[in-house]
Design an enzyme around this catalytic site. Sequence first.
Site, PDB file in Angstrom:
ATOM      1  N   TYR A  69       0.822  -1.208   0.000  1.00  0.00           N
ATOM      2  CA  TYR A  69       0.000   0.000   0.000  1.00  0.00           C
ATOM      3  C   TYR A  69       0.858   1.262   0.000  1.00  0.00           C
ATOM      4  O   TYR A  69       0.418   2.312  -0.471  1.00  0.00           O
ATOM      5  CB  TYR A  69      -0.894   0.038   1.239  1.00  0.00           C
ATOM      6  CG  TYR A  69      -2.258  -0.587   1.074  1.00  0.00           C
ATOM      7  CD1 TYR A  69      -2.396  -1.874   0.563  1.00  0.00           C
ATOM      8  CD2 TYR A  69      -3.398   0.100   1.456  1.00  0.00           C
ATOM      9  CE1 TYR A  69      -3.657  -2.450   0.448  1.00  0.00           C
ATOM     10  CE2 TYR A  69      -4.654  -0.474   1.339  1.00  0.00           C
ATOM     11  CZ  TYR A  69      -4.773  -1.748   0.830  1.00  0.00           C
ATOM     12  OH  TYR A  69      -6.021  -2.301   0.721  1.00  0.00           O
ATOM     13  N   LYS A 110       2.964 -15.435   1.993  1.00  0.00           N
ATOM     14  CA  LYS A 110       3.075 -16.097   0.676  1.00  0.00           C
ATOM     15  C   LYS A 110       4.560 -16.412   0.494  1.00  0.00           C
ATOM     16  O   LYS A 110       5.208 -15.961  -0.460  1.00  0.00           O
ATOM     17  CB  LYS A 110       2.520 -15.165  -0.426  1.00  0.00           C
ATOM     18  CG  LYS A 110       2.397 -15.810  -1.804  1.00  0.00           C
ATOM     19  CD  LYS A 110       1.313 -16.876  -1.904  1.00  0.00           C
ATOM     20  CE  LYS A 110       1.371 -17.594  -3.238  1.00  0.00           C
ATOM     21  NZ  LYS A 110       0.416 -18.723  -3.327  1.00  0.00           N
ATOM     22  N   ASP A 166      -3.317 -18.147   0.207  1.00  0.00           N
ATOM     23  CA  ASP A 166      -4.369 -18.770  -0.613  1.00  0.00           C
ATOM     24  C   ASP A 166      -5.093 -19.850   0.193  1.00  0.00           C
ATOM     25  O   ASP A 166      -6.321 -19.958   0.180  1.00  0.00           O
ATOM     26  CB  ASP A 166      -3.811 -19.312  -1.941  1.00  0.00           C
ATOM     27  CG  ASP A 166      -2.549 -20.140  -1.788  1.00  0.00           C
ATOM     28  OD1 ASP A 166      -1.971 -20.179  -0.676  1.00  0.00           O
ATOM     29  OD2 ASP A 166      -2.124 -20.757  -2.796  1.00  0.00           O
ATOM     30  N   ASP A 213      -6.408  -6.760   4.079  1.00  0.00           N
ATOM     31  CA  ASP A 213      -7.561  -6.096   3.470  1.00  0.00           C
ATOM     32  C   ASP A 213      -8.514  -7.141   2.906  1.00  0.00           C
ATOM     33  O   ASP A 213      -9.729  -7.103   3.145  1.00  0.00           O
ATOM     34  CB  ASP A 213      -7.064  -5.158   2.350  1.00  0.00           C
ATOM     35  CG  ASP A 213      -8.212  -4.461   1.641  1.00  0.00           C
ATOM     36  OD1 ASP A 213      -9.131  -3.979   2.338  1.00  0.00           O
ATOM     37  OD2 ASP A 213      -8.200  -4.413   0.395  1.00  0.00           O
ATOM     38  N   ASP A 251     -12.317  -8.821   4.716  1.00  0.00           N
ATOM     39  CA  ASP A 251     -13.643  -8.769   4.087  1.00  0.00           C
ATOM     40  C   ASP A 251     -14.279 -10.162   4.081  1.00  0.00           C
ATOM     41  O   ASP A 251     -15.480 -10.313   4.335  1.00  0.00           O
ATOM     42  CB  ASP A 251     -13.563  -8.256   2.634  1.00  0.00           C
ATOM     43  CG  ASP A 251     -13.773  -6.745   2.543  1.00  0.00           C
ATOM     44  OD1 ASP A 251     -13.422  -6.039   3.512  1.00  0.00           O
ATOM     45  OD2 ASP A 251     -14.283  -6.281   1.509  1.00  0.00           O
TER      46      ASP A 251
HETATM   47  C1  IPM Z   1     -10.355  -1.004   4.254  1.00  0.00           C
HETATM   48  C2  IPM Z   1     -10.636  -0.360   2.943  1.00  0.00           C
HETATM   49  C3  IPM Z   1      -9.492   0.566   2.586  1.00  0.00           C
HETATM   50  C4  IPM Z   1      -8.249  -0.284   2.440  1.00  0.00           C
HETATM   51  C5  IPM Z   1      -9.727   1.429   1.341  1.00  0.00           C
HETATM   52  C6  IPM Z   1     -11.000   2.246   1.442  1.00  0.00           C
HETATM   53  C7  IPM Z   1      -8.555   2.312   1.037  1.00  0.00           C
HETATM   54  O1  IPM Z   1     -10.869  -1.313   1.968  1.00  0.00           O
HETATM   55  O2  IPM Z   1     -10.183  -0.281   5.257  1.00  0.00           O
HETATM   56  O3  IPM Z   1     -10.300  -2.243   4.300  1.00  0.00           O
HETATM   57  O4  IPM Z   1      -7.976  -0.842   1.370  1.00  0.00           O
HETATM   58  O5  IPM Z   1      -7.505  -0.411   3.421  1.00  0.00           O
HETATM   59 MG    MG Z   2     -10.966  -3.311   2.714  1.00  0.00          MG
END
Ligand code: IPM
Ligand code: MG
Length: 358
Positions: A142, A193, A225, A249, A253
């Site tokens: 990032y 990884k 993975d 990230d 999710d």
């Molecule tokens: C998160 C989001 C952010 C990230 C974005 C909005 C930049 O997806 O906080 O997980 O990628 O870190």
């Molecule tokens: Mg995110």
Amino acid sequence: MTSRNVLILPGDGIGPEIVEQAVRVLDKVNTQFDLGVQHESALVGGSAYDETGSPLPEETLSKAKAADAILLGAVGGPKWDGLDMSVRPEKGLLGLRSNLDLFSNLRPAILYPQLADASSLKPEIVAGLDILIVRELTGGIYFGQPRGIRTLDNGEREGFNTYVYNETEIRRIAHSAFLAARQRGKRVCSIDKSNVLEVTVLWKEVMEEVAKEYPDVELSHMLVDNAAMQLVRAPKQFDVMVTGNMFGDILSDAAAMLTGSIGMLPSASLNADGLGMYEPCHGSAPDIAGQGVANPLATILSVAMMLRYSLDAKDAADAIEAAVSNVLDQGLRTGDIASEGSNIVGTKEMGDAVLAAL
Ligand code: IPM
Ligand code: MG
């Protein structure tokens, strides 16, 4: 009583709506528990860009640096998709993370028993789920340099980013993970990884080194993975997962969705001095913004995390978490966590119900 200054950053999309409910909850526990919290708001993200030309105005950054804790809604939306990378709403969020050195991102994925039906997985796979993802937040691909899009001699364009972690960065997030594990199941699974990427070979080595300081915590390793697969196959095998910025990230999710809705999950981003920024794990959901239907619970639960980690107000945090559980017991659901027969309410009604339960 010492005063505690909280900076409120509503942001974009559903951000202002959900933050409004979370602030009502904060104000209520502030009175109930005599916390001495004062708050003010500032602009961040696309709304900040529209007003000032920057997604992270200088004024917002200096207020953030002076605060004891920050509550953020969400940033981004299609309105700003065409902007140059340097001024996109997301830069506001990333700039806060890096300027305040909020390297330790704690993302709990907890299944509320009342919501087992809302998960896309079978109830027996997710019942009792309680994972903590510890994501490194200020390094890795990032932020690595060099980065950009360049034109080669043959006229072809090439995009490039740099995946880099130094030992210090790995060591401090390792400590975050081991310390967190000590407070819960005492197991850390480090995600890498290392069969392909040197950065994560070093990551794994440093994790092993730091593990020696925590003989009471068990360390294991898993390739990213496989970790993605295991999260949807048998997620209850995990206690604390620690990983770099990008893998974190993605995996957070996936972990969030196991719990039925990403609309339920709070997060904390901490620096070494205990300053924290608290935000829901979900995004700005532009498709439902302004309709009053977004789920405010992740932001309300982020207030609870803020009270616990930055404001030394554990009782108030417990009270908020109990109130959220209570409204779920009552059968109240926003659309994202609804299942057949549930009582669907809007953002404000959900806020009202939490206030009433407090
Ligand atoms: C998160 C989001 C952010 C990230 C974005 C909005 C930049 O997806 O906080 O997980 O990628 O870190
Ligand atoms: Mg995110």
